[in-house]
Scaffold this motif. Structure first.
Motif, short mmCIF file in Angstrom:
data_model
loop_
_atom_site.label_atom_id
_atom_site.label_comp_id
_atom_site.label_asym_id
_atom_site.label_seq_id
_atom_site.Cartn_x
_atom_site.Cartn_y
_atom_site.Cartn_z
N GLY A 149 2.68 5.91 -2.85
CA GLY A 149 3.67 6.91 -3.25
C GLY A 149 3.60 7.24 -4.72
N ARG A 150 3.10 6.29 -5.52
CA ARG A 150 3.04 6.49 -6.96
C ARG A 150 1.62 6.84 -7.44
NH1 ARG A 150 7.13 3.71 -5.65
NH2 ARG A 150 8.91 3.15 -6.93
N ARG A 151 0.65 6.17 -6.85
CA ARG A 151 -0.75 6.33 -7.28
C ARG A 151 -1.65 6.40 -6.04
NH1 ARG A 151 0.36 7.01 -12.41
NH2 ARG A 151 0.87 5.20 -13.68
N PRO A 152 -1.80 7.58 -5.45
CA PRO A 152 -2.62 7.70 -4.24
C PRO A 152 -4.07 7.25 -4.43
CG PRO A 152 -1.35 9.71 -4.62
CD PRO A 152 -1.16 8.83 -5.81
N VAL A 153 -4.62 7.43 -5.61
CA VAL A 153 -6.00 7.02 -5.86
C VAL A 153 -6.11 5.50 -5.81
CG1 VAL A 153 -7.87 7.03 -7.55
CG2 VAL A 153 -6.53 9.09 -7.18
N VAL A 154 -5.13 4.80 -6.36
CA VAL A 154 -5.14 3.34 -6.32
C VAL A 154 -5.04 2.86 -4.88
CG1 VAL A 154 -3.89 1.25 -7.03
CG2 VAL A 154 -4.20 3.14 -8.65
N LYS A 155 -4.23 3.54 -4.09
CA LYS A 155 -4.11 3.18 -2.66
C LYS A 155 -5.47 3.33 -1.98
CE LYS A 155 -1.91 4.31 1.68
NZ LYS A 155 -1.02 5.21 2.43
N ARG A 156 -6.17 4.41 -2.25
CA ARG A 156 -7.50 4.62 -1.65
C ARG A 156 -8.47 3.53 -2.08
NH1 ARG A 156 -9.62 10.32 -2.79
NH2 ARG A 156 -11.31 9.54 -1.53
N VAL A 157 -8.42 3.13 -3.32
CA VAL A 157 -9.30 2.06 -3.82
C VAL A 157 -8.96 0.74 -3.13
CG1 VAL A 157 -9.88 0.67 -5.85
CG2 VAL A 157 -9.78 3.16 -6.04
N LEU A 158 -7.68 0.42 -3.02
CA LEU A 158 -7.27 -0.82 -2.36
C LEU A 158 -7.67 -0.83 -0.88
CD1 LEU A 158 -3.74 -1.47 -3.91
CD2 LEU A 158 -5.85 -2.76 -4.32
N GLU A 159 -7.50 0.31 -0.21
CA GLU A 159 -7.92 0.39 1.19
C GLU A 159 -9.43 0.24 1.32
OE1 GLU A 159 -6.14 4.10 2.44
OE2 GLU A 159 -4.50 3.00 3.43
N THR A 160 -10.17 0.77 0.38
CA THR A 160 -11.62 0.63 0.40
C THR A 160 -12.03 -0.82 0.17
OG1 THR A 160 -11.88 2.91 -0.33
CG2 THR A 160 -13.78 1.44 -0.63
N LEU A 213 0.82 -1.21 0.00
CA LEU A 213 0.00 0.00 0.00
C LEU A 213 0.86 1.26 0.00
CD1 LEU A 213 -2.99 -0.73 2.39
CD2 LEU A 213 -3.06 -0.31 -0.05
N ASN A 214 1.90 1.28 0.81
CA ASN A 214 2.76 2.46 0.85
C ASN A 214 3.51 2.65 -0.46
OD1 ASN A 214 1.95 3.03 3.46
ND2 ASN A 214 3.64 1.89 4.38
N TRP A 215 3.94 1.57 -1.08
CA TRP A 215 4.63 1.66 -2.37
C TRP A 215 3.68 2.21 -3.43
CZ3 TRP A 215 4.07 -1.09 -7.04
CH2 TRP A 215 5.10 -0.89 -7.97
N VAL A 216 2.47 1.61 -3.49
CA VAL A 216 1.48 2.07 -4.46
C VAL A 216 1.06 3.51 -4.15
CG1 VAL A 216 -0.90 1.74 -5.26
CG2 VAL A 216 0.61 -0.22 -5.03
#
Length: 177
Positions: free
Chosen positions: A91-102, A86-89
């Motif tokens: 740093g590059r794609r904050p929107v993808v991180k939000r989707v994965l956390e959701t 999540l931290n790696w993603v």
């Protein structure tokens, strides 16, 4: 529905309050177990007379403690998980991180909902039949309070997963990521 300076909905603040109360109850159970075990050890060693029912109470209490304290652990960000990806993603794609956390939160809601749903008939049966652990004449304790704590704690945990989603998208609506 927001009546607080930080703009957080009252419903979320109530959820956080109930979550905190459940956490305190879990902590008090831990304190009670520590005292109970201490008295049992002293009774065994000093008087040769252990307390009846200590193993049963410990086994019941551990389950209750986990379910009472898990919602606060999630809210405080202390739920065990690996954040490396999540931290790696993020740093590059904050929107993808939000989707994965959701997605993680939605899966959490689903898993906890299954646990609560499956526990309800077990709770109802334990209540109706007055099920207990222990040995009649020595020590008995009803099992329904622990089943109730699984339902209460599980419900709070599912609601905290939902609250994380709401908070995440409220932050995103403010322009932050």
């Amino acid at each position: 529905m927001t009546d607080h300076a930080d703009g957080e909905p009252a419903l979320l603040r109530w959820l956080d309050l109930f979550t905190l109360v459940a956490n305190v109850c879990g902590s008090l159970l831990i304190l009670g177990l520590m005292i109970l075990i201490g008295v049992d050890v002293l009774g065994r060693n000093l008087a040769g007379a252990p307390l009846s029912g200590v193993p049963e109470l410990v086994s019941l209490s551990i389950v209750a403690i986990v379910f009472l304290q898990a919602p606060q652990a999630l809210k405080a960000g202390r739920m065990t998980r690996s954040d490396a990806l999540l931290n790696w993603v993020g740093g590059r794609r904050p929107v993808v991180k939000r989707v994965l956390e959701t997605v993680y939160d939605l899966l959490g809601i689903a898993v906890v909902a299954v646990i609560v749903y499956a526990t309800w008939p077990i709770f109802a049966r334990a209540w109706e039949r007055n099920e207990f652990v222990g040995a009649v004449g020595d020590f008995t304790a009803p099992t329904w309070p622990v089943k109730a704590m699984i339902i209460i704690g599980g419900t709070l945990l599912a609601l905290q997963f939902a609250a994380r989603i709401l908070r995440r998208f409220a932050e995103g609506a403010d322009g932050s990521v």
